[in-house]
Design a protein around this motif. Structure first.
Motif, PDB file in Angstrom:
ATOM      1  N   UNK A 380      52.593  41.139  -4.892  1.00  0.00           N
ATOM      2  CA  UNK A 380      52.903  41.932  -6.082  1.00  0.00           C
ATOM      3  C   UNK A 380      54.369  42.367  -6.094  1.00  0.00           C
ATOM      4  N   UNK A 381      54.758  43.082  -7.124  1.00  0.00           N
ATOM      5  CA  UNK A 381      56.162  43.473  -7.302  1.00  0.00           C
ATOM      6  C   UNK A 381      56.657  44.432  -6.213  1.00  0.00           C
ATOM      7  N   UNK A 382      55.716  45.101  -5.514  1.00  0.00           N
ATOM      8  CA  UNK A 382      56.094  46.021  -4.437  1.00  0.00           C
ATOM      9  C   UNK A 382      56.038  45.368  -3.059  1.00  0.00           C
ATOM     10  N   UNK A 383      55.789  44.055  -3.028  1.00  0.00           N
ATOM     11  CA  UNK A 383      55.789  43.337  -1.756  1.00  0.00           C
ATOM     12  C   UNK A 383      54.467  43.349  -1.022  1.00  0.00           C
ATOM     13  N   UNK A 384      53.387  43.809  -1.662  1.00  0.00           N
ATOM     14  CA  UNK A 384      52.060  43.806  -1.035  1.00  0.00           C
ATOM     15  C   UNK A 384      51.411  42.436  -1.168  1.00  0.00           C
ATOM     16  N   UNK A 385      50.851  41.957  -0.078  1.00  0.00           N
ATOM     17  CA  UNK A 385      50.185  40.659  -0.076  1.00  0.00           C
ATOM     18  C   UNK A 385      48.688  40.843  -0.326  1.00  0.00           C
ATOM     19  N   UNK A 386      48.132  40.038  -1.204  1.00  0.00           N
ATOM     20  CA  UNK A 386      46.682  40.025  -1.424  1.00  0.00           C
ATOM     21  C   UNK A 386      46.167  38.634  -1.089  1.00  0.00           C
ATOM     22  N   UNK A 387      45.129  38.577  -0.255  1.00  0.00           N
ATOM     23  CA  UNK A 387      44.515  37.294   0.102  1.00  0.00           C
ATOM     24  C   UNK A 387      43.455  36.995  -0.944  1.00  0.00           C
ATOM     25  N   UNK A 388      43.557  35.842  -1.580  1.00  0.00           N
ATOM     26  CA  UNK A 388      42.549  35.499  -2.583  1.00  0.00           C
ATOM     27  C   UNK A 388      41.430  34.671  -1.963  1.00  0.00           C
ATOM     28  N   UNK A 389      41.736  33.795  -1.017  1.00  0.00           N
ATOM     29  CA  UNK A 389      40.683  33.090  -0.274  1.00  0.00           C
ATOM     30  C   UNK A 389      41.258  32.056   0.675  1.00  0.00           C
TER      31      UNK A 389
END
Length: 526
Positions: A380-389
């Motif tokens: 995201x714009x704040x540098x947070x990583x999200x794992x989708x799969x």
């Protein structure tokens, strides 16, 4: 060997003199252990109890085995000295007093960790001394811990796994104390005895506590339920202000103290009463679970990483993290999103490669040197990583819809009545599931509803039990899109086992093995 202080001492001693350590899960069978020993060329092995020693003895007798010496940590184990077997203290006594520390370079290999392998043959991940040291320094820079030497950690996940081993080594590196739990089944009792302040854990640990607390609150009187809900709301308000580094009004502080006294302290007491920092890895954890722990005053630091990256790539900081993500990169780590949304990484923790597998090593690096994780994600714009799969795990239904099984499986196991679940969707017209109930909670349900117990094979087929699970699943997945919802399921009468190869020692389901074993059961659902 299971977890023990001897395990860690042996590991540190080996690495200090320049030897390379190769951890083997105590639950591995002889064939699995033999493969790792011979692939790595290991000459000396530490065995824990009698069963583990006897397994090592069989391996050392084999002509093709590279093993030469067995060291046994427990005096209670009966050994055969003619097969180069020594008790640890005798082995130490025989060692040369002139053995010196070996100055290791950052690029020298410290350990080979064989991936547990949900698919394919295990590969030896080469991690260097520099991988460990630089990763530890990055953690201390990231968190800026105060008085770390006063912390106490309990090692209850297998030390064989990169997560627990790296965390325990980090604790020792920072001067904290570490207690070792041999049998993870004793975790509840040990938490109350040891009273740790820190501990790394996997999502299931948090899910069980979360679901257990909510269920107990649901069953309590209406007045107690009101107090619980009020306390949780108060805790959430203060947690949000802390997360965003905003001041907490005096009145809210008073309410938080009262909420802790009436509700939260009782929950925390069950975990020893002093836990405040809990790194979590191994799989995704739902935002409602992390919010719950944050509300009661325990910081669950969700992180993301692999064996190949010396565990952590990203994790929650103490403030300005986002629930539902895997946090921000450690200092010295770079993350980018590549082709097919694949997460790719560079940094101090990236492995040297797979031992004696140059072709396999080449496959997991891009031409410009980035490590390909095999996981899909977004930043995201704040540098947070999200794992989708997991890219390999994405399923496509016969209707052309893509299903991310881990997200749905995680959602459904946020419940104390579901222990394990495997989704089926690839090439099918709808999503189905194999479900292993939590037999402990199901047993209580039977008693409360006057359902006589026969055996689990019959119980899981009873109409009232199947109906009960149907309602549970309906409630849990109401926010999912229709094509993602589990339409049919089968309750299984026993858990997936490590010994039968259905799950890895870190409790990850080997989907291909399970699908093959239960092929007939699956076909009946369609």
């Amino acid at each position: 060997s299971d977890n023990s202080s001897e395990w860690m001492i042996f590991d540190l001693a080996a690495m200090t003199i320049g030897a390379i350590t190769v951890p083997i899960y105590s639950t591995n069978n002889a064939e699995q252990a033999g493969y790792i020993i011979n692939d790595s060329g290991a000459k000396l092995i530490l065995a824990g109890d009698q069963v583990q020693y006897d397994a090592c003895l069989e391996l050392v007798k084999k002509e093709e085995s590279t093993l030469e010496t067995i060291v046994v940590s427990k005096k209670a184990v009966w050994i055969k000295k003619e097969f180069s077997s020594f008790y640890l203290e005798d082995f130490i006594a025989k060692a040369s007093p002139k053995t010196e520390f070996c100055k290791k370079e950052y690029e020298d290999i410290a350990t080979l960790i064989y991936t547990s392998g949900t698919t394919g043959t295990p590969k030896g991940v080469m991690l260097t001394h520099g991988n460990f040291i630089k990763a530890f320094d990055a953690h201390f820079e990231f968190f800026k811990f105060k008085n770390f030497e006063e912390e106490l950690s309990l090692a209850f996940l297998p030390l064989t796994h990169v997560f627990e081993r790296s965390w325990s080594l980090l604790c020792l590196y920072g001067g904290a104390r570490v207690y070792f739990l041999e049998d993870p089944k004793n975790i509840a009792k040990t938490l109350e005895e040891v009273k740790p302040t820190m501990m790394c854990a996997v999502p299931r640990f948090f899910q069980k506590i979360y679901a257990g607390v909510l269920e107990k609150a649901e069953e309590s009187s209406s007045s107690k339920k009101k107090i619980f809900n009020w306390a949780l709301k108060t805790g959430w308000e203060t947690a949000e202000l802390r997360r965003n580094e905003k001041p907490i009004p005096f009145g809210l502080k008073i309410k938080e103290t009262l909420a802790d006294l009436l509700v939260f302290s009782k929950i925390k007491e069950k975990m020893g009463g002093r836990l405040w920092f809990l790194p979590c890895g191994g799989a995704s954890l739902s935002p409602e679970v992390t919010r719950f722990f944050e509300s009661i005053g325990i910081h669950v630091t969700v992180g993301y990483g692999l064996t190949e990256t010396t565990a952590t790539l990203t994790l929650f900081p103490f403030t300005h993290f986002e629930h539902g993500t895997s946090g921000k990169p450690l200092p010295g780590v770079e993350i980018r999103i590549g082709e097919n949304d694949e997460i790719q990484a560079k940094g101090n923790g990236i492995m040297k490669g797979y031992y004696n597998r140059p072709e396999e090593t080449e496959k997991v690096f891009t031409q410009d040197g980035w490590f390909k994780t095999g996981d899909a994600g977004k930043i995201d714009s704040n540098g947070n990583l999200t794992i989708t799969d997991r890219l390999k795990d994405l399923m496509k239904t016969s209707n052309g819809k893509y299903i991310a099984p881990q997200m749905i499986e995680n959602l459904l196991t946020n419940n104390n009545f579901i222990q394990q679940i495997v989704l089926i969707a690839e090439g099918r017209q709808f999503v189905s599931a194999l479900i292993v109930p939590n037999f402990e909670f199901l047993q209580d349900y039977l008693k409360k509803n006057n359902i006589s117990f026969t055996n689990w094979e019959k119980i899981v087929q009873k109409d009232e039990i199947v109906g009960f699970y149907k309602e549970k699943i309906k409630d849990l997945q109401q926010h999912l899109s229709d094509f993602e919802k589990v339409k049919k399921f089968t309750l299984l009468p026993s858990e997936f086992e490590i010994s039968s190869g259905e799950i890895t020692p870190t409790l990850k389901v080997k989907r291909n093995i399970v699908l093959k074993k239960y092929a007939d059961v699956i076909e009946k659902m369609y």
